[in-house]
Structure formats: structure tokens, C-alpha cells
Design a protein around this motif. Structure first.
Motif, PDB file in Angstrom:
ATOM      1  N   ARG A 159      41.664  54.423  22.429  1.00  0.00           N
ATOM      2  CA  ARG A 159      42.612  53.838  23.364  1.00  0.00           C
ATOM      3  C   ARG A 159      42.076  52.537  23.954  1.00  0.00           C
ATOM      4  NH1 ARG A 159      44.495  59.219  26.808  1.00  0.00           N
ATOM      5  NH2 ARG A 159      45.650  60.228  25.113  1.00  0.00           N
ATOM      6  N   LEU A 160      40.790  52.507  24.231  1.00  0.00           N
ATOM      7  CA  LEU A 160      40.184  51.292  24.781  1.00  0.00           C
ATOM      8  C   LEU A 160      40.144  50.179  23.733  1.00  0.00           C
ATOM      9  CD1 LEU A 160      37.206  52.741  26.873  1.00  0.00           C
ATOM     10  CD2 LEU A 160      39.295  51.701  27.746  1.00  0.00           C
ATOM     11  N   LEU A 161      39.818  50.535  22.519  1.00  0.00           N
ATOM     12  CA  LEU A 161      39.659  49.522  21.477  1.00  0.00           C
ATOM     13  C   LEU A 161      40.963  48.802  21.153  1.00  0.00           C
ATOM     14  CD1 LEU A 161      37.221  51.301  18.981  1.00  0.00           C
ATOM     15  CD2 LEU A 161      36.735  49.339  20.447  1.00  0.00           C
ATOM     16  N   VAL A 162      42.094  49.473  21.331  1.00  0.00           N
ATOM     17  CA  VAL A 162      43.356  48.831  21.004  1.00  0.00           C
ATOM     18  C   VAL A 162      43.914  48.033  22.179  1.00  0.00           C
ATOM     19  CG1 VAL A 162      43.941  50.592  19.300  1.00  0.00           C
ATOM     20  CG2 VAL A 162      44.718  50.874  21.659  1.00  0.00           C
ATOM     21  N   LYS A 163      43.224  48.043  23.320  1.00  0.00           N
ATOM     22  CA  LYS A 163      43.649  47.234  24.457  1.00  0.00           C
ATOM     23  C   LYS A 163      43.303  45.772  24.178  1.00  0.00           C
ATOM     24  CE  LYS A 163      45.049  50.496  27.352  1.00  0.00           C
ATOM     25  NZ  LYS A 163      46.430  50.554  27.868  1.00  0.00           N
ATOM     26  N   PRO A 164      44.240  44.843  24.371  1.00  0.00           N
ATOM     27  CA  PRO A 164      43.954  43.426  24.068  1.00  0.00           C
ATOM     28  C   PRO A 164      42.794  42.864  24.877  1.00  0.00           C
ATOM     29  CG  PRO A 164      46.310  43.777  24.367  1.00  0.00           C
ATOM     30  CD  PRO A 164      45.628  45.044  24.789  1.00  0.00           C
ATOM     31  N   GLU A 165      42.639  43.346  26.120  1.00  0.00           N
ATOM     32  CA  GLU A 165      41.623  42.770  27.001  1.00  0.00           C
ATOM     33  C   GLU A 165      40.255  43.420  26.862  1.00  0.00           C
ATOM     34  OE1 GLU A 165      43.978  45.873  29.361  1.00  0.00           O
ATOM     35  OE2 GLU A 165      44.387  44.248  27.952  1.00  0.00           O
ATOM     36  N   PHE A 166      40.131  44.456  26.041  1.00  0.00           N
ATOM     37  CA  PHE A 166      38.872  45.189  25.978  1.00  0.00           C
ATOM     38  C   PHE A 166      37.723  44.311  25.500  1.00  0.00           C
ATOM     39  CE2 PHE A 166      35.841  47.972  23.698  1.00  0.00           C
ATOM     40  CZ  PHE A 166      35.439  48.762  24.764  1.00  0.00           C
ATOM     41  N   GLY A 167      37.969  43.538  24.430  1.00  0.00           N
ATOM     42  CA  GLY A 167      36.911  42.678  23.902  1.00  0.00           C
ATOM     43  C   GLY A 167      36.458  41.633  24.894  1.00  0.00           C
ATOM     44  N   SER A 168      37.406  41.062  25.651  1.00  0.00           N
ATOM     45  CA  SER A 168      37.035  40.039  26.626  1.00  0.00           C
ATOM     46  C   SER A 168      36.231  40.635  27.778  1.00  0.00           C
ATOM     47  CB  SER A 168      38.285  39.336  27.165  1.00  0.00           C
ATOM     48  OG  SER A 168      39.131  40.248  27.840  1.00  0.00           O
ATOM     49  N   LEU A 169      36.535  41.867  28.151  1.00  0.00           N
ATOM     50  CA  LEU A 169      35.765  42.520  29.211  1.00  0.00           C
ATOM     51  C   LEU A 169      34.316  42.725  28.788  1.00  0.00           C
ATOM     52  CD1 LEU A 169      38.374  45.174  30.409  1.00  0.00           C
ATOM     53  CD2 LEU A 169      37.512  43.240  31.744  1.00  0.00           C
ATOM     54  N   ILE A 170      34.115  43.148  27.544  1.00  0.00           N
ATOM     55  CA  ILE A 170      32.753  43.296  27.025  1.00  0.00           C
ATOM     56  C   ILE A 170      32.055  41.941  26.984  1.00  0.00           C
ATOM     57  CG2 ILE A 170      31.367  43.965  25.042  1.00  0.00           C
ATOM     58  CD1 ILE A 170      32.609  46.302  26.533  1.00  0.00           C
ATOM     59  N   GLY A 171      32.791  40.912  26.523  1.00  0.00           N
ATOM     60  CA  GLY A 171      32.215  39.569  26.470  1.00  0.00           C
ATOM     61  C   GLY A 171      31.839  39.049  27.843  1.00  0.00           C
ATOM     62  N   ALA A 172      32.678  39.314  28.844  1.00  0.00           N
ATOM     63  CA  ALA A 172      32.382  38.867  30.207  1.00  0.00           C
ATOM     64  C   ALA A 172      31.128  39.537  30.735  1.00  0.00           C
ATOM     65  CB  ALA A 172      33.571  39.162  31.121  1.00  0.00           C
ATOM     66  N   LEU A 173      30.975  40.811  30.441  1.00  0.00           N
ATOM     67  CA  LEU A 173      29.785  41.535  30.895  1.00  0.00           C
ATOM     68  C   LEU A 173      28.528  40.968  30.240  1.00  0.00           C
ATOM     69  CD1 LEU A 173      28.588  43.885  32.500  1.00  0.00           C
ATOM     70  CD2 LEU A 173      29.012  45.368  30.517  1.00  0.00           C
ATOM     71  N   VAL A 174      28.608  40.652  28.958  1.00  0.00           N
ATOM     72  CA  VAL A 174      27.459  40.072  28.247  1.00  0.00           C
ATOM     73  C   VAL A 174      27.089  38.714  28.834  1.00  0.00           C
ATOM     74  CG1 VAL A 174      26.675  39.150  26.024  1.00  0.00           C
ATOM     75  CG2 VAL A 174      27.924  41.321  26.105  1.00  0.00           C
ATOM     76  N   VAL A 175      28.094  37.866  29.051  1.00  0.00           N
ATOM     77  CA  VAL A 175      27.844  36.534  29.618  1.00  0.00           C
ATOM     78  C   VAL A 175      27.258  36.648  31.022  1.00  0.00           C
ATOM     79  CG1 VAL A 175      28.947  34.403  30.412  1.00  0.00           C
ATOM     80  CG2 VAL A 175      29.617  35.417  28.229  1.00  0.00           C
ATOM     81  N   LEU A 176      27.795  37.563  31.821  1.00  0.00           N
ATOM     82  CA  LEU A 176      27.295  37.761  33.186  1.00  0.00           C
ATOM     83  C   LEU A 176      25.826  38.163  33.187  1.00  0.00           C
ATOM     84  CD1 LEU A 176      27.780  38.075  36.259  1.00  0.00           C
ATOM     85  CD2 LEU A 176      28.504  40.431  35.783  1.00  0.00           C
ATOM     86  N   VAL A 177      25.491  39.157  32.377  1.00  0.00           N
ATOM     87  CA  VAL A 177      24.096  39.633  32.328  1.00  0.00           C
ATOM     88  C   VAL A 177      23.179  38.548  31.788  1.00  0.00           C
ATOM     89  CG1 VAL A 177      22.541  41.291  31.240  1.00  0.00           C
ATOM     90  CG2 VAL A 177      24.758  42.058  32.109  1.00  0.00           C
ATOM     91  N   PHE A 178      23.645  37.832  30.771  1.00  0.00           N
ATOM     92  CA  PHE A 178      22.805  36.809  30.151  1.00  0.00           C
ATOM     93  C   PHE A 178      22.429  35.711  31.144  1.00  0.00           C
ATOM     94  CE2 PHE A 178      22.471  32.704  27.941  1.00  0.00           C
ATOM     95  CZ  PHE A 178      21.375  32.964  27.127  1.00  0.00           C
ATOM     96  N   PHE A 179      23.422  35.122  31.804  1.00  0.00           N
ATOM     97  CA  PHE A 179      23.121  34.020  32.709  1.00  0.00           C
ATOM     98  C   PHE A 179      22.473  34.506  34.006  1.00  0.00           C
ATOM     99  CE2 PHE A 179      26.336  31.663  30.166  1.00  0.00           C
ATOM    100  CZ  PHE A 179      25.537  30.589  29.833  1.00  0.00           C
ATOM    101  N   ALA A 180      22.724  35.746  34.381  1.00  0.00           N
ATOM    102  CA  ALA A 180      22.068  36.298  35.568  1.00  0.00           C
ATOM    103  C   ALA A 180      20.562  36.435  35.355  1.00  0.00           C
ATOM    104  CB  ALA A 180      22.675  37.652  35.928  1.00  0.00           C
ATOM    105  N   THR A 181      20.170  36.659  34.100  1.00  0.00           N
ATOM    106  CA  THR A 181      18.736  36.743  33.795  1.00  0.00           C
ATOM    107  C   THR A 181      18.106  35.372  33.624  1.00  0.00           C
ATOM    108  OG1 THR A 181      19.204  36.926  31.425  1.00  0.00           O
ATOM    109  CG2 THR A 181      19.039  38.979  32.684  1.00  0.00           C
ATOM    110  N   GLN A 182      18.943  34.336  33.456  1.00  0.00           N
ATOM    111  CA  GLN A 182      18.435  32.992  33.252  1.00  0.00           C
ATOM    112  C   GLN A 182      18.282  32.202  34.546  1.00  0.00           C
ATOM    113  OE1 GLN A 182      17.576  31.715  30.070  1.00  0.00           O
ATOM    114  NE2 GLN A 182      17.877  33.877  29.529  1.00  0.00           N
TER     115      GLN A 182
END
Length: 346
Positions: free
Chosen positions: A20-43
């Protein structure tokens, strides 16, 4: 009902939470936002500080506000390449009418809104009546408004900007509503962030819980079939273009109210950023599929990336590379998710 029928009926099929989550249009962007947030927060320590959060949310809010109607329009199967320059047109119109032609600022806002709605109507009408791709129609609008913005501004002001809106009567209440800040932990968060959240919620409700939202999906998915079953595809398309222009009015006037001045070149090039945010958020370039919330998350990724590169001490020239890479990855991911969504319904 037979067992085979039960298994084939997607309404009563047992679908896992992950699917159900995978077929949500926004699911991929939410994962991407979390990755970007963690990445720059460590930088960067500044990136994750309160002041840093205020800055990248401010950057994201302008893109996010326009990403709402752009996402709706893309789901409806169309593009508006004039969306960026329209923000400049709206702010310039209000500024010129107020500071140079003596019209009261509130009256100027009403007139500029009517002007923008007329532009949106013209775009939608030409697309529906001519059958030409919206890409071509709005490209013409983009070039025309770019010339008008610069030419009229130079003719009226002898410069390339409109200034001194902050000196006119009635400015202060407008500043409080559209350009003020909210203090959190001693740092100012622009009120535009709240407007962004509010309009995202309203746009999502409109898309997912109203008849108009169904028309948008139908128009973008298969306009001919939709028209045959009674969907007013022409009126829906025109309404979407007018909605985009109305948001451009809001964003453009928010900028001139916030700063008291606006440049004639404001908004040029931003239309591609709005489209990128929508695509990152799950909107397909072919229409009929997408999410307003996903587009807002795409704008958030844009804001975090733009400010994160600066806070990390990197060369800002690399920013466009990141945007291009995110767009490519988003298109590929959306294609995979779309296919998965179609297979899960069989």
C-alpha cells in the motif's frame, strides 16, 4: 461469489501495508527527503540548527506554494511553462498600479488578481480549443509575459524594478499577513511556510476528496474516454490553468509585500523548478497520476538541497547537478512505482 472472483477484486483483496505504501505517489519523495535531511544534517551543524531549518523551509515554501497547482495541472495532463514568469507579472502589476498610478494597494491586488485569472483562462482556453500541446501554448505565454514585464517596467519606472510599495497606505496589515515572521527559539520563520502547509492541505483535499479531483485524474488519464462518460474535461483544464495563475498571483504579491520591491526578471526559470518538485513528488509527465503532498515534499527536498550545499561549504555551482540527478532518479522511480501499482491491481 467464487474464490477466483474474491482474489481478483482489488476492493477486498488482502494487500500488505508495504505494498500500500509503495503504490502511493508521494512515498518515494518522502524517502528521498529523509535521505537528504540526514545527509546534510551530518555535513553541517548550521543545517540542523533552528536558524538553518528556518532558512531551508523559507526556500522550500516559495517553490512549494507553486508546486501545488503545478502538480494538479500535471495530474490533469498539462504543463504551464509560464507559471514562473506569472509570479513576476502579478507582483509588478500590483506595484506599478499602486506606486506609480496611484491606485490603492487593495484595489491593485484585486485588479492584478483579475489580470492573472484572465491569463490563466487564456492559456486553458487556447489549449482546449486548438488542441495544441500546453507546452507550446504556455511557452508563447512565457515569452510574451517576459517581454511585457521588462518593457512595461522600464517604460513606467525607467529601471528594471518596482520599489517603495512599503511606503504606501495600507501596507502594514498586508505585511503582517503575507510577509511577517513567527519567532521560534529566537529565530524568525516566515509566515509563508504556514501558507504553504495550508494550501498543500487544501490542494490535497481538493484532489482526493472532491468531484473536481476525480475530474482532474480522469482528464489526465484518458481525456477522450472521460469526455465520453460526461467529465467536463475542457472546463477542468481551464480551471486548472486559472488555479495556477491564481497561485502565481499569491506568490508574486507575497514577494513584493515582503520586500517592498520586485525585479522585472523575477520568476523566470522557476517554472522548471516547480515541475521538478512535482515530478520528484510522484507526478507522471504523462498525466493521470500524482500527489499534491508529494509535490510539497519535492519542494522541501529542493529547499534542503539548495541551502544544504551552502551550509556544507560546497561550491553552489553543483546545485543544478543535484537537481538534474534528482529529476532523473524521480522519473525512473515513478515509472517503477507506476508499473508496480498497475500490477498490484490485477
Amino acid at each position: 461469489m467464487t474464490t477466483a472472483a474474491v482474489r481478483g477484486d482489488e476492493r477486498i483483496a488482502n494487500v500488505s501495508v508495504l505494498r500500500r505504501l509503495l503504490v502511493k505517489p508521494e512515498f518515494g519523495s518522502l524517502i528521498g527527503a529523509l535521505v537528504v535531511l540526514v545527509f546534510f544534517a551530518t555535513q553541517s551543524d548550521v543545517f540542523r540548527s533552528t536558524s538553518g531549518v528556518a532558512n531551508w523551509l523559507d526556500t522550500a515554501s516559495t517553490v512549494g506554494l507553486m508546486a501545488v497547482p503545478v502538480a494538479l495541472l500535471m495530474i490533469g495532463g498539462h504543463f504551464d511553462l509560464s507559471a514562473g514568469v506569472q509570479t513576476g507579472t502579478a507582483g509588478l502589476a500590483t506595484g506599478i498600479m499602486t506606486t506609480y498610478w496611484g491606485l490603492h494597494v487593495y484595489a491593485s491586488l484585486v485588479v492584478s488578481l483579475l489580470l492573472m485569472l484572465a491569463i490563466g483562462f487564456l492559456n486553458g482556453y487556447l489549449v482546449t480549443r486548438t488542441g495544441l500541446p500546453s507546452f507550446i501554448i504556455t511557452l508563447g505565454t512565457f515569452l510574451g509575459l517576459q517581454g511585457i514585464n521588462l518593457g512595461v517596467t522600464k517604460q513606467v519606472t525607467n529601471t528594471v524594478q518596482v520599489s517603495n510599495l512599503d511606503l504606501v497606505p495600507g501596507y502594514r496589515p498586508l505585511k503582517d499577513i503575507f510577509g511577517s515572521t513567527i519567532s521560534i527559539s529566537g529565530n524568525g520563520f516566515q509566515i509563508a511556510i504556514l501558507w504553504w502547509v495550508l494550501f498543500t492541505a487544501l490542494g490535497s483535499y481538493l484532489l482526493l476528496h472532491t468531484r473536481f479531483g476525480n475530474w482532474v485524474f480522469a482528464t489526465g488519464g484518458d481525456p477522450n474516454a472521460s469526455k465520453n462518460v460526461g467529465v467536463p474535461t475542457g472546463r477542468t483544464t481551464i480551471a486548472l490553468f486559472m488555479l495556477t495563475s491564481a497561485f502565481a498571483w499569491f506568490v508574486g504579491n507575497t514577494q513584493i509585500i515582503r520586500f517592498g520591491t520586485i525585479q522585472a526578471q523575477v520568476g523566470i526559470g522557476q517554472e522548471l523548478i516547480f515541475i521538478v518538485a512535482a515530478v520528484i513528488g510522484g507526478c507522471l509527465l504523462t498525466g493521470g497520476y500524482g500527489s499534491v503532498v508529494g509535490a510539497a515534499v519535492g519542494a522541501l527536498i529542493f529547499g534542503m538541497t539548495q541551502q544544504g550545499i551552502v551550509y556544507a561549504g560546497w561550491n553552489s555551482d553543483w546545485f543544478k547537478l543535484f537537481v538534474g540527478a534528482m529529476l532523473l532518479l524521480a522519473v525512473l522511480a515513478n515509472q517503477v512505482v507506476r508499473r508496480y501499482a498497475e500490477q498490484s491491481r490485477r
